[in-house]
Design an enzyme around this catalytic site. Structure first.
Site, mmCIF file in Angstrom:
data_model
loop_
_atom_site.group_PDB
_atom_site.id
_atom_site.type_symbol
_atom_site.label_atom_id
_atom_site.label_comp_id
_atom_site.label_asym_id
_atom_site.label_seq_id
_atom_site.Cartn_x
_atom_site.Cartn_y
_atom_site.Cartn_z
ATOM 1 N N ASP A 47 0.840 -1.198 0.000
ATOM 2 C CA ASP A 47 0.000 0.000 0.000
ATOM 3 C C ASP A 47 0.876 1.249 0.000
ATOM 4 O OD1 ASP A 47 -2.837 1.169 0.572
ATOM 5 O OD2 ASP A 47 -1.536 2.166 2.027
ATOM 6 N N TYR A 52 3.146 9.612 -0.275
ATOM 7 C CA TYR A 52 4.161 8.955 0.558
ATOM 8 C C TYR A 52 5.569 9.189 -0.012
ATOM 9 C CZ TYR A 52 0.229 6.302 2.601
ATOM 10 O OH TYR A 52 -0.941 5.930 3.198
ATOM 11 N N LYS A 77 -2.560 5.926 -4.207
ATOM 12 C CA LYS A 77 -3.682 6.840 -3.910
ATOM 13 C C LYS A 77 -3.369 8.202 -4.497
ATOM 14 C CE LYS A 77 -3.749 4.670 0.679
ATOM 15 N NZ LYS A 77 -2.308 4.461 0.929
ATOM 16 N N HIS A 110 -7.313 9.538 -2.079
ATOM 17 C CA HIS A 110 -6.725 9.438 -0.735
ATOM 18 C C HIS A 110 -7.617 10.033 0.366
ATOM 19 C CE1 HIS A 110 -2.479 9.164 1.234
ATOM 20 N NE2 HIS A 110 -3.408 8.862 2.097
#
Ligand SMILES: NC(=O)c1ccc[n+]([C@@H]2O[C@H](COP(=O)([O-])OP(=O)(O)OC[C@H]3O[C@@H](n4cnc5c(N)ncnc54)[C@H](OP(=O)(O)O)[C@@H]3O)[C@@H](O)[C@H]2O)c1
Length: 280
Positions: A47, A52, A77, A110
């Site tokens: 994930d 990120y 996302k 997200h």
């Protein structure tokens, strides 16, 4: 590698492993090392997210792992700043370039960012992204009942997944019921409770003792028995193995209820109420 983990079948007919690996905030060479270790330890779902900043590392870990691409599911996302239709499409295309993949298995919105008011547009873009084969499945994260109703009303397409904050202090009974009603798979972020994990709480320690397992394993087993798909993050190979090794015991109904009863109305980790909290 621990014994094979079960799978969930999504509303579009595809399957995901019942436990995935959370990759935030793993970056750089150490991040790649931790992700390869996770794959070697048996994880088959990674994930990540545009925000990120580690999609390059995720792609690298998949390639270096020696496991066939088709045997590993990758989720990303798209962020709040990319909700306009064209930007949402480019966001997925750019993510694929960073990952070095021709498709992701799952792409999510997200956060809904309701004050921006463009999540409906972003969802239309994801429906088209799936149509083009850039994503096998599409879903959302941090969506409430109303956000879900809006996008389903617009497109007739129900998200396959809604990834929400879910741990013993915030068991999300209402959203799990909404998901059951709509046929949406619940994914759990911060599934252990991150730095506030209730490892020392009696319902957890009692069950750990009764089954001869670690408190973390009790919590992840609770997640599976709720029907949720937890995404624990650990940079530590031993904890990675432990977090996946939760299929060899069963919590009783009483143990399940006692853990769920740790839930509190204000149990969120950082006030991430999707009607208020926004991330760009
Ligand atoms: N959609 C969203 O808005 C959203 C928001 C937050 C997170 N996420 C996703 O959810 C994933 C997981 O969330 P999270 O990292 O916040 O929380 P978490 O997985 O509940 O907790 C991770 C923390 O617990 C420690 N840990 C892991 N396994 C352990 C064990 N067996 N025993 C003791 N400690 C253990 C880890 O440290 P070590 O690494 O040292 O083991 C780390 O500090 C993220 O990586 C991300 O993919 C999504």
């Amino acid at each position: 590698m621990v014994s094979a983990i079960p799978h969930y079948t999504l509303n579009d007919g595809t399957q995901l492993p019942a436990i995935g690996f959370g990759t935030y905030p793993l970056t750089g060479d150490d991040g790649i090392k931790a992700m390869i270790s996770a794959i070697e330890n048996g994880y088959r779902l990674l994930d990540t997210a545009v925000n990120y900043g580690n999609e390059d590392e995720v792609g690298e870990a998949v390639r270096q792992s020696g496991i066939a691409r088709d045997d590993i599911a990758v989720t990303t996302k798209i962020p709040g700043r990319h909700h306009e239709y064209d930007q949402a499409v480019s966001s997925v295309e750019d993510a694929l370039r960073r990952l070095g993949l021709d498709h992701v298995d799952l792409v999510l919105i997200h956060w809904p960012n309701p004050s921006v008011g463009k999540y409906r547009e972003a969802w239309r873009a994801l429906v088209d992204v799936r149509e083009r084969g850039l994503a096998t499945s599409i879903g959302v994260s941090n969506f409430t009942r109303q956000h879900l109703a809006d996008i389903i009303h617009d497109t007739g397409v129900t998200p396959a997944v809604n990834q929400i904050e879910l741990h013993p202090y915030f068991p999300q009974a209402e959203m799990r019921a909404v998901h059951a009603e709509l046929g949406i798979q619940t994914e759990s972020w911060s599934p252990l409770g991150k730095r506030s994990a209730p490892f020392d709480q009696q319902p957890v320690t009692d069950a750990a003792e009764a089954h001869g397992v670690a408190p973390s394993q009790v919590i992840l087993r609770w997640q599976l028995q709720l029907g949720a798909l937890p995404l624990p993050k650990s940079a530590n190979p031993q904890r990675q193995r432990e977090n996946l090794d939760v299929t060899g015991f069963q919590l009783t109904e009483q143990e399940m209820n006692a853990i769920t009863a740790l839930g509190r109305p204000h149990g969120r980790l950082f006030g991430g109420d999707p009607d208020i909290h926004e991330e760009m």
